[in-house]
Design a protein around this motif. Structure first.
Motif, PDB file in Angstrom:
ATOM      1  N   MET A  98       0.839  -1.174   0.000  1.00  0.00           N
ATOM      2  CA  MET A  98       0.000   0.000   0.000  1.00  0.00           C
ATOM      3  C   MET A  98       0.891   1.248   0.000  1.00  0.00           C
ATOM      4  SD  MET A  98      -3.082   0.783   2.570  1.00  0.00           S
ATOM      5  CE  MET A  98      -3.648   2.417   2.817  1.00  0.00           C
ATOM      6  N   ARG A  99       0.502   2.226  -0.764  1.00  0.00           N
ATOM      7  CA  ARG A  99       1.277   3.457  -0.908  1.00  0.00           C
ATOM      8  C   ARG A  99       1.109   4.334   0.338  1.00  0.00           C
ATOM      9  NH1 ARG A  99       0.949   7.703  -5.924  1.00  0.00           N
ATOM     10  NH2 ARG A  99       2.480   9.109  -5.065  1.00  0.00           N
ATOM     11  N   ARG A 100       2.196   4.946   0.776  1.00  0.00           N
ATOM     12  CA  ARG A 100       2.198   5.830   1.934  1.00  0.00           C
ATOM     13  C   ARG A 100       1.401   7.089   1.611  1.00  0.00           C
ATOM     14  NH1 ARG A 100       4.751  10.248   3.751  1.00  0.00           N
ATOM     15  NH2 ARG A 100       5.902  10.576   1.843  1.00  0.00           N
ATOM     16  N   GLN A 101       0.569   7.508   2.553  1.00  0.00           N
ATOM     17  CA  GLN A 101      -0.228   8.724   2.352  1.00  0.00           C
ATOM     18  C   GLN A 101       0.659   9.938   2.596  1.00  0.00           C
ATOM     19  OE1 GLN A 101      -3.837   8.845   4.595  1.00  0.00           O
ATOM     20  NE2 GLN A 101      -4.413  10.853   3.828  1.00  0.00           N
ATOM     21  N   ARG A 102       0.589  10.886   1.680  1.00  0.00           N
ATOM     22  CA  ARG A 102       1.383  12.107   1.806  1.00  0.00           C
ATOM     23  C   ARG A 102       0.759  13.039   2.826  1.00  0.00           C
ATOM     24  NH1 ARG A 102       2.612  14.356  -4.020  1.00  0.00           N
ATOM     25  NH2 ARG A 102       3.877  15.718  -2.749  1.00  0.00           N
ATOM     26  N   THR A 103       1.619  13.769   3.524  1.00  0.00           N
ATOM     27  CA  THR A 103       1.131  14.755   4.487  1.00  0.00           C
ATOM     28  C   THR A 103       0.662  15.998   3.728  1.00  0.00           C
ATOM     29  OG1 THR A 103       3.260  15.857   4.757  1.00  0.00           O
ATOM     30  CG2 THR A 103       2.820  13.950   6.190  1.00  0.00           C
ATOM     31  N   PRO A 104      -0.145  16.820   4.385  1.00  0.00           N
ATOM     32  CA  PRO A 104      -0.549  18.079   3.738  1.00  0.00           C
ATOM     33  C   PRO A 104       0.654  18.952   3.359  1.00  0.00           C
ATOM     34  CG  PRO A 104      -1.969  17.630   5.611  1.00  0.00           C
ATOM     35  CD  PRO A 104      -0.869  16.605   5.649  1.00  0.00           C
ATOM     36  N   VAL A 105       1.688  18.960   4.191  1.00  0.00           N
ATOM     37  CA  VAL A 105       2.883  19.745   3.868  1.00  0.00           C
ATOM     38  C   VAL A 105       3.501  19.248   2.566  1.00  0.00           C
ATOM     39  CG1 VAL A 105       5.229  20.350   4.592  1.00  0.00           C
ATOM     40  CG2 VAL A 105       3.368  20.376   6.265  1.00  0.00           C
TER      41      VAL A 105
ATOM     42  N   SER B 156       0.376  26.871   6.767  1.00  0.00           N
ATOM     43  CA  SER B 156      -1.031  26.449   6.786  1.00  0.00           C
ATOM     44  C   SER B 156      -1.163  24.935   6.868  1.00  0.00           C
ATOM     45  CB  SER B 156      -1.762  26.961   5.547  1.00  0.00           C
ATOM     46  OG  SER B 156      -1.794  28.356   5.550  1.00  0.00           O
ATOM     47  N   ALA B 157      -0.338  24.228   6.121  1.00  0.00           N
ATOM     48  CA  ALA B 157      -0.404  22.768   6.141  1.00  0.00           C
ATOM     49  C   ALA B 157       0.020  22.216   7.502  1.00  0.00           C
ATOM     50  CB  ALA B 157       0.472  22.185   5.035  1.00  0.00           C
TER      51      ALA B 157
ATOM     52  N   MET C 126      -2.254  20.036  10.074  1.00  0.00           N
ATOM     53  CA  MET C 126      -1.816  18.758  10.652  1.00  0.00           C
ATOM     54  C   MET C 126      -1.945  18.763  12.181  1.00  0.00           C
ATOM     55  SD  MET C 126       1.479  17.931   8.204  1.00  0.00           S
ATOM     56  CE  MET C 126       2.236  16.913   9.427  1.00  0.00           C
ATOM     57  N   ARG C 127      -1.585  19.885  12.810  1.00  0.00           N
ATOM     58  CA  ARG C 127      -1.706  19.991  14.277  1.00  0.00           C
ATOM     59  C   ARG C 127      -3.170  19.922  14.704  1.00  0.00           C
ATOM     60  NH1 ARG C 127       2.175  23.939  13.626  1.00  0.00           N
ATOM     61  NH2 ARG C 127       0.634  25.593  13.806  1.00  0.00           N
ATOM     62  N   MET C 128      -4.042  20.616  13.963  1.00  0.00           N
ATOM     63  CA  MET C 128      -5.462  20.603  14.300  1.00  0.00           C
ATOM     64  C   MET C 128      -6.045  19.196  14.156  1.00  0.00           C
ATOM     65  SD  MET C 128      -6.704  24.231  12.614  1.00  0.00           S
ATOM     66  CE  MET C 128      -8.424  23.813  12.734  1.00  0.00           C
ATOM     67  N   ARG C 129      -5.643  18.505  13.109  1.00  0.00           N
ATOM     68  CA  ARG C 129      -6.156  17.147  12.901  1.00  0.00           C
ATOM     69  C   ARG C 129      -5.674  16.209  14.005  1.00  0.00           C
ATOM     70  NH1 ARG C 129      -6.181  13.418   7.500  1.00  0.00           N
ATOM     71  NH2 ARG C 129      -7.126  11.640   8.528  1.00  0.00           N
TER      72      ARG C 129
ATOM     73  N   GLU D 229      -4.921  17.052  17.025  1.00  0.00           N
ATOM     74  CA  GLU D 229      -5.653  17.420  18.235  1.00  0.00           C
ATOM     75  C   GLU D 229      -7.062  16.836  18.216  1.00  0.00           C
ATOM     76  OE1 GLU D 229      -7.451  21.496  19.975  1.00  0.00           O
ATOM     77  OE2 GLU D 229      -5.302  21.539  19.498  1.00  0.00           O
ATOM     78  N   GLN D 230      -7.723  16.910  17.055  1.00  0.00           N
ATOM     79  CA  GLN D 230      -9.078  16.357  16.939  1.00  0.00           C
ATOM     80  C   GLN D 230      -9.063  14.844  17.116  1.00  0.00           C
ATOM     81  OE1 GLN D 230     -10.239  17.811  13.109  1.00  0.00           O
ATOM     82  NE2 GLN D 230     -11.115  19.704  13.926  1.00  0.00           N
ATOM     83  N   GLU D 231      -8.074  14.175  16.540  1.00  0.00           N
ATOM     84  CA  GLU D 231      -7.973  12.719  16.696  1.00  0.00           C
ATOM     85  C   GLU D 231      -7.718  12.355  18.152  1.00  0.00           C
ATOM     86  OE1 GLU D 231      -4.990  11.449  13.922  1.00  0.00           O
ATOM     87  OE2 GLU D 231      -6.370  11.546  12.224  1.00  0.00           O
ATOM     88  N   SER D 232      -6.897  13.144  18.815  1.00  0.00           N
ATOM     89  CA  SER D 232      -6.612  12.899  20.225  1.00  0.00           C
ATOM     90  C   SER D 232      -7.873  13.066  21.070  1.00  0.00           C
ATOM     91  CB  SER D 232      -5.516  13.845  20.705  1.00  0.00           C
ATOM     92  OG  SER D 232      -5.321  13.706  22.084  1.00  0.00           O
ATOM     93  N   GLN D 233      -8.637  14.128  20.807  1.00  0.00           N
ATOM     94  CA  GLN D 233      -9.883  14.351  21.538  1.00  0.00           C
ATOM     95  C   GLN D 233     -10.885  13.235  21.265  1.00  0.00           C
ATOM     96  OE1 GLN D 233     -11.132  18.247  20.329  1.00  0.00           O
ATOM     97  NE2 GLN D 233      -9.724  19.296  21.710  1.00  0.00           N
ATOM     98  N   PHE D 234     -10.950  12.788  20.023  1.00  0.00           N
ATOM     99  CA  PHE D 234     -11.855  11.691  19.675  1.00  0.00           C
ATOM    100  C   PHE D 234     -11.446  10.423  20.412  1.00  0.00           C
ATOM    101  CE2 PHE D 234     -12.849   7.987  17.043  1.00  0.00           C
ATOM    102  CZ  PHE D 234     -14.233   8.094  17.015  1.00  0.00           C
ATOM    103  N   ASN D 235     -10.145  10.129  20.402  1.00  0.00           N
ATOM    104  CA  ASN D 235      -9.663   8.924  21.085  1.00  0.00           C
ATOM    105  C   ASN D 235      -9.909   9.000  22.587  1.00  0.00           C
ATOM    106  OD1 ASN D 235      -8.812   7.759  18.699  1.00  0.00           O
ATOM    107  ND2 ASN D 235      -6.729   8.546  18.883  1.00  0.00           N
ATOM    108  N   ASP D 236      -9.729  10.194  23.174  1.00  0.00           N
ATOM    109  CA  ASP D 236     -10.025  10.371  24.593  1.00  0.00           C
ATOM    110  C   ASP D 236     -11.508  10.140  24.860  1.00  0.00           C
ATOM    111  OD1 ASP D 236      -7.378  10.972  25.043  1.00  0.00           O
ATOM    112  OD2 ASP D 236      -7.704  13.149  25.202  1.00  0.00           O
ATOM    113  N   HIS D 237     -12.351  10.656  23.964  1.00  0.00           N
ATOM    114  CA  HIS D 237     -13.803  10.487  24.120  1.00  0.00           C
ATOM    115  C   HIS D 237     -14.186   9.019  24.006  1.00  0.00           C
ATOM    116  CE1 HIS D 237     -18.050  11.330  23.896  1.00  0.00           C
ATOM    117  NE2 HIS D 237     -18.121  10.628  22.784  1.00  0.00           N
ATOM    118  N   VAL D 238     -13.649   8.336  23.007  1.00  0.00           N
ATOM    119  CA  VAL D 238     -13.973   6.922  22.801  1.00  0.00           C
ATOM    120  C   VAL D 238     -13.503   6.098  23.987  1.00  0.00           C
ATOM    121  CG1 VAL D 238     -13.449   4.902  21.384  1.00  0.00           C
ATOM    122  CG2 VAL D 238     -14.051   7.056  20.295  1.00  0.00           C
ATOM    123  N   SER D 239     -12.297   6.336  24.443  1.00  0.00           N
ATOM    124  CA  SER D 239     -11.799   5.551  25.575  1.00  0.00           C
ATOM    125  C   SER D 239     -12.548   5.910  26.859  1.00  0.00           C
ATOM    126  CB  SER D 239     -10.293   5.757  25.759  1.00  0.00           C
ATOM    127  OG  SER D 239     -10.006   7.100  26.099  1.00  0.00           O
ATOM    128  N   GLY D 240     -13.010   7.142  26.970  1.00  0.00           N
ATOM    129  CA  GLY D 240     -13.787   7.558  28.136  1.00  0.00           C
ATOM    130  C   GLY D 240     -15.151   6.909  28.176  1.00  0.00           C
TER     131      GLY D 240
END
Length: 128
Positions: free
Chosen positions: A1-8, A102-103, A107-110, A112-123
């Motif tokens: 599988m091909r590696r996904q490129r970052t926004p940067v 901007s990129a 990436m930082r915002m994403r 952070e959102q993934e971290s909050q989602f994971n905290d919510h799911v584990s909570g």
């Protein structure tokens, strides 16, 4: 599988792709205006194009972005031979800065959102 490129990687490579065209045209202008002899103009232009291509390949690493900043500086320096390249270089360094900053922010915002989602799911799992 091909590696996904970052926004940067994605946006910086787009800026560099457009810049490669401008670098080539700048080399042609340097020769056509008589600012530089044909061989040095094409060697300098081709070298800068190769450096930009190498930069695209290294954008996945932190030094790749720094290499991109060096390309931007060299484009501005090329204004010594073709004065319009000063303006072109300033435009491209502004595009580069906006794209990279901007990129990275996205990436930082994403992350952070993934971290909050994971905290919510584990909570919610603990409450069951």
């Amino acid at each position: 599988m091909r590696r996904q490129r970052t926004p940067v990687e994605s946006v910086a490579s787009i800026v560099l792709a457009f810049e490669v065209v401008v670098i080539g045209l700048g080399a042609l202008a340097a020769w056509a205006l008589g600012s530089v002899a044909m061989a040095p103009a094409f060697i300098a232009g081709a070298s800068l194009v190769v450096l930009a291509a190498i930069t695209v390949l290294t954008l996945r690493y932190p030094f790749g972005v720094w290499l991109g900043w060096a390309v931007q500086a060299l484009v501005i320096v090329s204004g010594i031979w073709v004065h319009m390249m000063f303006a072109v270089g300033i435009v491209f360094i502004a595009l580069w800065a906006y794209a990279v900053i901007s990129a990275e922010r996205a990436m930082r915002m994403r992350a952070e959102q993934e971290s909050q989602f994971n905290d919510h799911v584990s909570g919610t799992e603990h409450h069951q």
